[in-house]
Write an enzyme that holds these catalytic residues in place. Structure first.
Site, mmCIF file in Angstrom:
data_model
loop_
_atom_site.group_PDB
_atom_site.id
_atom_site.type_symbol
_atom_site.label_atom_id
_atom_site.label_comp_id
_atom_site.label_asym_id
_atom_site.label_seq_id
_atom_site.Cartn_x
_atom_site.Cartn_y
_atom_site.Cartn_z
ATOM 1 N N ARG A 125 0.710 -1.376 0.303
ATOM 2 C CA ARG A 125 -0.238 -0.201 0.272
ATOM 3 C C ARG A 125 1.010 1.637 0.202
ATOM 4 O O ARG A 125 1.351 1.362 0.783
ATOM 5 C CB ARG A 125 -0.799 0.196 1.782
ATOM 6 C CG ARG A 125 -1.779 -1.372 0.993
ATOM 7 C CD ARG A 125 -2.737 -0.901 2.240
ATOM 8 N NE ARG A 125 -3.450 -0.370 2.381
ATOM 9 C CZ ARG A 125 -4.829 0.007 3.430
ATOM 10 N NH1 ARG A 125 -4.866 -0.686 4.328
ATOM 11 N NH2 ARG A 125 -5.291 1.441 2.931
ATOM 12 N N SER A 199 -11.463 11.711 -1.679
ATOM 13 C CA SER A 199 -12.590 11.354 -0.348
ATOM 14 C C SER A 199 -12.407 12.723 0.674
ATOM 15 O O SER A 199 -11.717 12.678 1.712
ATOM 16 C CB SER A 199 -11.319 10.791 0.210
ATOM 17 O OG SER A 199 -10.805 8.927 -0.406
ATOM 18 N N ASP A 315 -15.602 4.107 0.107
ATOM 19 C CA ASP A 315 -15.398 3.173 1.014
ATOM 20 C C ASP A 315 -16.995 2.296 0.626
ATOM 21 O O ASP A 315 -17.226 0.675 0.807
ATOM 22 C CB ASP A 315 -15.058 3.147 2.288
ATOM 23 C CG ASP A 315 -13.876 3.042 2.905
ATOM 24 O OD1 ASP A 315 -13.067 2.396 1.403
ATOM 25 O OD2 ASP A 315 -13.289 3.667 3.587
#
Length: 427
Positions: A125, A199, A315
């Site tokens: 990640r 986001s 999400d």
């Protein structure tokens, strides 16, 4: 590997009190640790990601008391940056991005040497955009394995502030991490966002919690953030962790598909989490939604496909992908490139598993389209060690077809008793 087969659920009805938000829990724990004074956090989430943060804080010398049910935590703040006298103190953070990124920034402020590592997926990640920004502000950070990815070695040297660019296109967590460390810099910090900030609502969560802990930041339309230097975090005393809005999405969707109705408490009109906007997406599909200050109720509706940009709530957008199996027409979920760098490559995983149950799927670089079949097929769903894959695909059981979920325990990352809660609402 353990698996769980959910038999068809004929109706969903009832009320659910949401566990605490992961995003809020880990941010508040970190700031409580840095603050002067005692903070009592209530409705703290009890999950793997929070445990990793708590374990790290303990190793860093933070004194806290956790209630038996692990939802109340009294934190005695250090009133300063973290210090380590151990040579290269190693902190294992699992696959918790909400611990890895903010701690990477916060540890630059202190004294000592720290190694941040985690599970194999964590090493895939990206963290390069954050590290580049930290180095520009005077931090000493090195990659121990692969460039731009954890594990990291950090030498606490303080942050000197100044003009810093942060790429906002992959993850808002890089900006969140830098913002939380910046007030303790020795000079004013001006953060310039490069590219489109993804986001954004998660940045609102960060700014809201920082303000609660007494810190001032100037937000210039999410393009530039000005952070005055030499500030201190002050314990607010009591801090109530909101319910997890991402976790609410599964129950609201279930009600829209097979209600009855479901009332979720702990989020509502006054929520600081962007993922409450999931309810608006459900309403756009045809569900009936009622809002209170601290609750949302969803009722069954005739669901139709939507075509929507979900960059603001990536999400919760995953839940739309499986809700689409019950909607008339082709649903398009757009502008979710950052699904690819989450707990797994969520675009690839979602496309693969949706096809197993019979859906027609088109997977693009940053979008997915879903056309439901006339009848869903019983399939065994792989979850890729991704809590949201397991929870999303539980919704398949709201059809006339069972669904088998591999590794259902992966929900422990954010919602250990998810399947028990779903069962309680199943009529």
């Amino acid at each position: 590997m353990e698996s769980l087969t959910l038999q068809p659920i004929s109706k969903i009805d009832g009320q659910i009190n949401l566990p605490g938000s992961k995003s809020v829990s880990n941010r508040a724990l970190l700031l409580a640790a840095l603050a002067s004074g005692k903070t009592t956090l209530t409705n703290l989430l009890d999950s793997d990601d929070i445990r990793h943060m708590l374990n790290a804080l303990k190793a860093l010398g933070v004194d806290y008391k956790l209630s038996e049910d692990k939802t109340v935590c009294e934190v005695n703040g250090l009133g300063q940056a973290f210090k380590s006298t151990t040579e290269a103190l190693e902190l294992f953070l699992g696959n918790a991005g909400t611990a890895m990124r903010p701690l990477a920034a916060a540890l630059c402020l202190g004294e000592g040497e720290f190694i941040l590592t985690g599970e194999p997926r964590m090493k895939e990640r990206p963290i390069g955009h954050l590290v580049t920004a930290l180095k520009a502000a005077g931090a000493d950070v090195e990659y121990l394995e692969n460039e731009n990815y954890p594990p990291l070695k950090i030498k606490g040297t303080g942050l000197k502030g100044g003009n810093v660019d942060i790429d906002g296109s992959i993850s808002s967590q890089f900006l969140t991490a830098f913002l939380m460390a910046a007030p303790l810099s020795s000079q004013e910090t001006t953060i310039n966002i490069v590219g489109d900030l993804v986001s954004k609502p998660y940045i609102d969560i960060t700014l809201d919690i920082m303000a609660t802990f007494g810190v001032v930041i100037e937000n210039k339309e999410y393009k530039t953030f000005v952070v005055p230097a030499n500030q201190s975090y002050i314990a607010p005393g009591e801090f109530l962790v909101e319910g997890d809005a991402s976790s609410a999405s599964y129950f609201l969707a279930a009600a829209a598909i097979k209600g009855g109705s479901v009332k979720v408490t702990g989020i509502g009109k006054k929520s600081i989490q962007g993922d409450v906007q999931f309810a608006d997406a459900l309403a756009a599909m045809g569900a009936e939604i009622e809002w209170g200050d601290d609750y949302v109720i969803a009722h069954k509706g005739e669901l139709n496909a939507i075509d929507m940009d979900f960059n603001h709530i990536p999400d919760a957008a995953m839940t739309i992908a499986t809700t689409a199996l019950f909607a008339k027409g082709t649903t398009s979920i757009r502008n979710v490139y950052n699904w690819r760098v989450k707990e797994t490559d969520r675009l690839a995983a979602m496309a693969t598993e949706l096809r197993k149950v019979g859906a027609e799927v088109e997977e693009g670089e940053d979008y997915i389209t879903i056309t439901p079949p006339a009848m869903l097929r019983h399939a065994t769903i792989d979850t890729y060690d991704d809590h949201r894959m397991a929870m999303c695909f539980s919704l398949v059981a709201l059809s006339d077809t069972p669904v088998t979920i591999n590794d259902p325990g992966c929900t422990s990352k954010t919602f250990p008793d998810y399947f028990d809660k779903l069962k309680e609402l199943s009529v």
